[in-house]
Design an enzyme around this catalytic site. Structure first.
Site, mmCIF file in Angstrom:
data_model
loop_
_atom_site.group_PDB
_atom_site.id
_atom_site.type_symbol
_atom_site.label_atom_id
_atom_site.label_comp_id
_atom_site.label_asym_id
_atom_site.label_seq_id
_atom_site.Cartn_x
_atom_site.Cartn_y
_atom_site.Cartn_z
ATOM 1 N N GLY A 78 0.974 -1.292 0.208
ATOM 2 C CA GLY A 78 0.007 -0.070 -0.036
ATOM 3 C C GLY A 78 0.978 1.228 0.062
ATOM 4 N N GLN A 102 -2.407 6.508 1.921
ATOM 5 C CA GLN A 102 -2.552 7.799 2.617
ATOM 6 C C GLN A 102 -1.020 7.635 3.489
ATOM 7 O OE1 GLN A 102 -5.214 7.540 5.908
ATOM 8 N NE2 GLN A 102 -5.518 9.686 5.794
ATOM 9 N N ASP A 113 2.836 -1.678 -4.499
ATOM 10 C CA ASP A 113 1.136 -1.173 -4.390
ATOM 11 C C ASP A 113 0.462 -1.842 -5.706
ATOM 12 O OD1 ASP A 113 -0.325 1.453 -2.974
ATOM 13 O OD2 ASP A 113 -1.262 0.507 -4.789
ATOM 14 N N ILE A 114 -0.763 -1.984 -5.643
ATOM 15 C CA ILE A 114 -1.384 -2.744 -6.728
ATOM 16 C C ILE A 114 -1.229 -1.926 -8.189
ATOM 17 C CG2 ILE A 114 -3.653 -1.592 -6.452
ATOM 18 C CD1 ILE A 114 -4.969 -4.307 -6.662
ATOM 19 N N TYR A 121 -15.360 -2.265 8.224
ATOM 20 C CA TYR A 121 -13.884 -1.779 8.670
ATOM 21 C C TYR A 121 -13.466 -2.286 9.961
ATOM 22 C CZ TYR A 121 -10.003 1.801 8.897
ATOM 23 O OH TYR A 121 -8.880 2.366 8.922
HETATM 24 N N1 SER Z 1 -9.234 7.286 8.830
HETATM 25 C C1 SER Z 1 -9.827 6.164 9.051
HETATM 26 C C2 SER Z 1 -11.204 6.094 8.530
HETATM 27 O O1 SER Z 1 -11.865 7.254 8.600
HETATM 28 C C3 SER Z 1 -10.160 5.591 10.399
HETATM 29 O O2 SER Z 1 -9.146 4.649 10.738
HETATM 30 O O3 SER Z 1 -11.510 5.186 7.730
#
Ligand code: SER
Length: 320
Positions: free
Chosen positions: A8, A12, A34-35, A142
């Site tokens: 990655g 970010q 990275d991909i 997530y």
């Molecule tokens: N910055 C991330 C998000 O908002 C939180 O880990 O998904």
């Protein structure tokens, strides 16, 4: 940590972590993956780069072996809002990528880092000064990925002796990678719009507190934790780290110290607001401070000053 493979790398965190690691450990010692490959990107231009889809465990293992790395930093993942829109893809990518990276680390005896998140907490977690060890029943895909990831890293340490380490990052703010797919990204986007339009419409509602951190502090945290004496680490994986607990009005007030006419309005996105509401207002980073000396240098005002200056420079360059 002498030779490091990072997944990655164009994301970010990766975009900036790669440059920092290359400064510290040497350009050739950091294998960025990275991909996708963007020839223009400083990450691609400044040292070794390999295309890698993290769901391809064989290729990940082969690349780590070919380059003789002793450390794997696994950053490739979908962020919270994207994961909520594509939950099955998120499960396959976030969990499949992680287990592949852990397997490569196990087989090649590598030190290992992967970030967890404030997203690993949920609505039943204590909201204020959230302890290091507490209830974790997240209600987002997530969050489910992040808690599972924390447990999987613990498991690889206990069962196989892999030197796994990790932090729970809050929202990360930076001027390098454009915002994309996160719930906390309003706090990045607001700076772009403040400079470009003098106004921002927030998708996160007034009074919604979340933890945030400026990217230089996040990068220092990663390096400090990885360099920390293992015998001092009680928690090892998923340390709470934070620099500030803020809501949109706080960011607006800090921006107005530099752009007095800046205006903030709201158009709340129910999906991202629900995600934010399920997360803590503020987390307690005492364990990270005590076990490996975590410290954040940037508060909201210091971050805002730097962010506006750096972002202005970047946006001017893009225009020119
Ligand atoms: N910055 C991330 C998000 O908002 C939180 O880990 O998904």
């Amino acid at each position: 940590m002498k030779k490091i493979l990072v997944t990655g790398a164009l994301g970010q965190i990766g975009s900036e972590l790669i440059m920092k690691l290359r400064d510290i450990y040497g350009a050739d010692q950091v294998i960025a993956t990275d991909i996708r490959k963007n020839e223009e990107d400083p990450v691609v231009q400044s040292g070794p780069f390999e295309v890698l889809d993290v769901t391809d465990g064989n290729r990940m293992f082969e690349l780590a072996k070919k380059h003789g790395v002793d450390t794997i930093m696994h950053l490739a993942a979908l962020l919270s809002a994207t994961a909520e829109a594509k939950p099955l893809l998120a499960w396959n990518l976030n969990m499949g990528g992680l287990v592949n990276a852990l397997e490569a680390a196990r087989e090649l005896n590598c030190q290992f880092f992967t970030p967890s998140s404030i997203g690993a907490f949920g609505p039943t977690t204590p909201k204020d000064n959230t302890p290091q060890d507490t209830i974790q029943r997240p209600t987002t895909m997530y969050g489910v990925n992040k808690v599972s990831g924390e447990l999987l890293c613990d498991y690889y340490h206990q069962k196989f002796g892999v030197d796994t380490r990790g932090v729970r990052f809050p929202g990360l703010i930076s001027y390098v990678a454009p915002p994309g797919g996160g719930t906390t990204d309003y706090a990045v986007d607001i700076y772009y719009k403040a400079i470009q339009h003098g106004a921002y419409t927030s998708y996160i509602g007034k009074g919604t507190y979340m933890d945030m951190m400026y990217m230089p502090d996040a990068l220092n945290a990663i390096v400090s934790l990885m360099e920390a004496d293992a015998s001092k680490l009680i928690h090892r994986n998923a340390f709470n780290v934070t620099a500030m607990s803020i809501e949109p009005e706080d960011v607006a007030a800090a921006i107005r110290k530099h752009i007095p006419e800046f205006t903030l309005s709201y158009e709340v996105d129910p999906v991202r607001q629900a995600i934010a509401d399920s997360w803590p207002n503020s987390i307690d980073a005492t364990a990270a401070m005590q076990e490996w000396g975590f410290k954040a240098e940037y508060d909201l005002d210091k971050m805002t000053e730097d962010m506006l200056a750096k972002l202005r420079g970047k946006l001017l360059q893009q225009v020119g």
